[in-house]
Design an enzyme around this catalytic site. Structure first.
Site: not given
Ligand code: FCB
Length: 450
Positions: A76, A120, A165, A290, A292, A360
């Site tokens: 990607r 992006h 995002e 995405n 985290y 992500e």
């Molecule tokens: C996301 C972004 C990516 C990267 C990660 C850690 O928000 O899409 O570009 O910075 O965080």
């Protein structure tokens, strides 16, 4: 089955143009808002810029060979709009298209499926100068750029994402000013969000064809209330509205969440754009998530809003994030793999048959290159293992989860943090541009090939 995953499950790694490419003035590329922002003193840790980054523009073949060696079958990447249409509108730069063709063809040579993201975050600077995402015209220019790019590459790229995002583009770019273009008006973040979503819808309309697969990558996150009090629950509702429902509902349910428009005082502004909702809500082939970390929030002691402050929470500026004691990554982000389950399940409820991808997932930790040339990133490996385990469970339960992309293939320019945060499964020595597979990368390779 590969370690409990069905054979068709897609395994990949992700990067983004400005974070890895460098070569910012090469082959006719124009400036983007990130060039301008990064070159503005005080915006980026250590004054870093993406001028060189990982030099992926010149080293992509080596990087793709590494990706394929790790057993990954998908890449990607994002396409830099200012390489394709340097001024943002009208004149196309053939050298920009040729670069992404070479990149996609190299993927295919290595048996790697390309997944392209059209935006992006690197908006051509001339479009920002003309109003950026605050004006409708930018959404229309995005459609034109998407159409030109798709027409030129759709024989080699079949999987497309419009935006990455849009929450970050809108709220960090126009609300808090932590990201380019660095504007700080809360209501502007909401306007930007609408024009980004409209751009997504217009682009999709322009590029959709039967042989391709089309989606968007969002960054939804579970938002928890710090306590069961009515005030904390209301705080969680507000933040969930801004972070999640403002994007998911127009895309998947054809409407904006009424409570968010009310909280932000934007009901009238959005009412003018009812006619855009069918364009924004046109069917998708997949949604990319995405993920985290989750967020836990509490109501402030005083008033909930402080209009006029730089903010990612317009109308709810004073709501605070609460530390719940979970372990944290170097970003300060709490680690909770079950949050990935929560978010995928909630999207699945909204759109039951829609294929989902984790586009992500990863973590920053302070890596150290040891004297014997290895990076023993046990924490990152554990993070990946935990989140992949959640994916395995969800697939077994029948959730239509189709793939997983690690963020990131390479350490890279982490936006406002510059090069001070490393997310790669491959270490980059920025001075020599040497790539060194970290322990987490070796673990993934073993997981995928054993
Ligand atoms: C996301 C972004 C990516 C990267 C990660 C850690 O928000 O899409 O570009 O910075 O965080």
């Amino acid at each position: 089955m590969t370690n409990g995953f069905p054979p068709g499950f897609t395994w990949g790694a992700a990067t983004a143009s400005y974070q890895v490419e460098g070569a910012v003035s090469v082959d006719g590329r124009g400036p983007s808002i990130w060039d301008t922002f990064a070159h503005t003193p005080g915006t980026i840790a250590d004054g870093a810029t993406g001028d060189v980054a990982d030099d992926h523009y010149h080293r992509f073949a080596e990087d793709l060979r590494l990706l394929a060696d790790l057993g990954l079958k998908a890449y990607r990447f994002s396409i830099a709009w200012p390489r394709i249409i340097p001024s943002g509108s009208t004149v196309t730069n053939p050298a920009g298209l040729a670069f992404y063709r070479r990149l996609a063809e190299t993927c295919l040579e290595y048996g790697v499926t390309p997944y392209a993201t059209l935006y992006h975050w690197d908006l051509p600077q001339p479009l920002e100068d003309a109003g950026g995402w605050l004006v409708r015209d930018t959404a229309e220019r995005f459609r034109d750029y998407a159409a030109v790019t798709h027409a030129a590459l759709s024989d080699v790229v079949k999987n497309w994402m419009t935006l990455n995002e849009p929450w970050c583009s809108a709220f960090l770019g126009y609300g808090s000013g932590e990201h380019a273009p660095g504007r700080t008006v809360g209501a502007d973040a909401l306007k930007a969000a609408h024009h980004l979503l409209l751009g997504h819808g217009l682009a999709l309309e322009a590029i959709r064809c039967p042989e391709g697969s089309y989606g968007i990558a969002l960054n939804p996150a579970p938002i928890h209330a710090a306590s069961d009090s009515a005030a904390d629950r209301d705080a969680a509702r507000r933040v969930d509205g801004l972070r999640n429902r403002l994007f998911l509902e127009p895309l998947l349910a054809g409407k904006y969440p009424a409570d968010v428009l009310e909280d932000t005082g934007m009901t009238d502004w959005f009412a003018q754009f009812e006619a855009d909702l069918p364009v924004i809500g046109a069917p998708l082939d997949f949604v990319g998530v995405n993920y985290y970390c989750p967020t836990t929030v509490a109501a402030p002691d005083g008033p909930i809003s402080s209009p006029g402050e730089p903010t990612t929470q317009p109308g709810s500026e004073n709501i605070v994030a609460v530390d719940t004691g979970l372990p944290k990554t170097q970003m300060g982000w709490p680690v909770q793999a079950s949050g990935l389950r929560d978010i995928l399940v909630s999207i699945n409820k909204l759109a039951p048959d829609l294929p989902l991808y984790v586009t992500e997932n990863g973590a920053a930790y302070p890596d150290e290159l040891t004297a014997d040339g290895t990076v023993e990133d046990h924490d990152r490996q554990a993070y990946l293992e935990q989140h992949i385990a959640v994916c395995r469970e969800l697939v077994a339960e029948g959730l239509p989860l189709k793939g997983y992309f690690a963020w990131s293939l390479l350490d890279n320019f982490e936006w406002a943090f510059g090069f001070s945060r490393r997310f790669g499964i491959v270490y980059v020595d920025y001075a020599s541009q040497q790539r060194i597979v970290k322990k987490s990368g070796r673990w993934l390779q073993e997981f995928l090939t054993s």
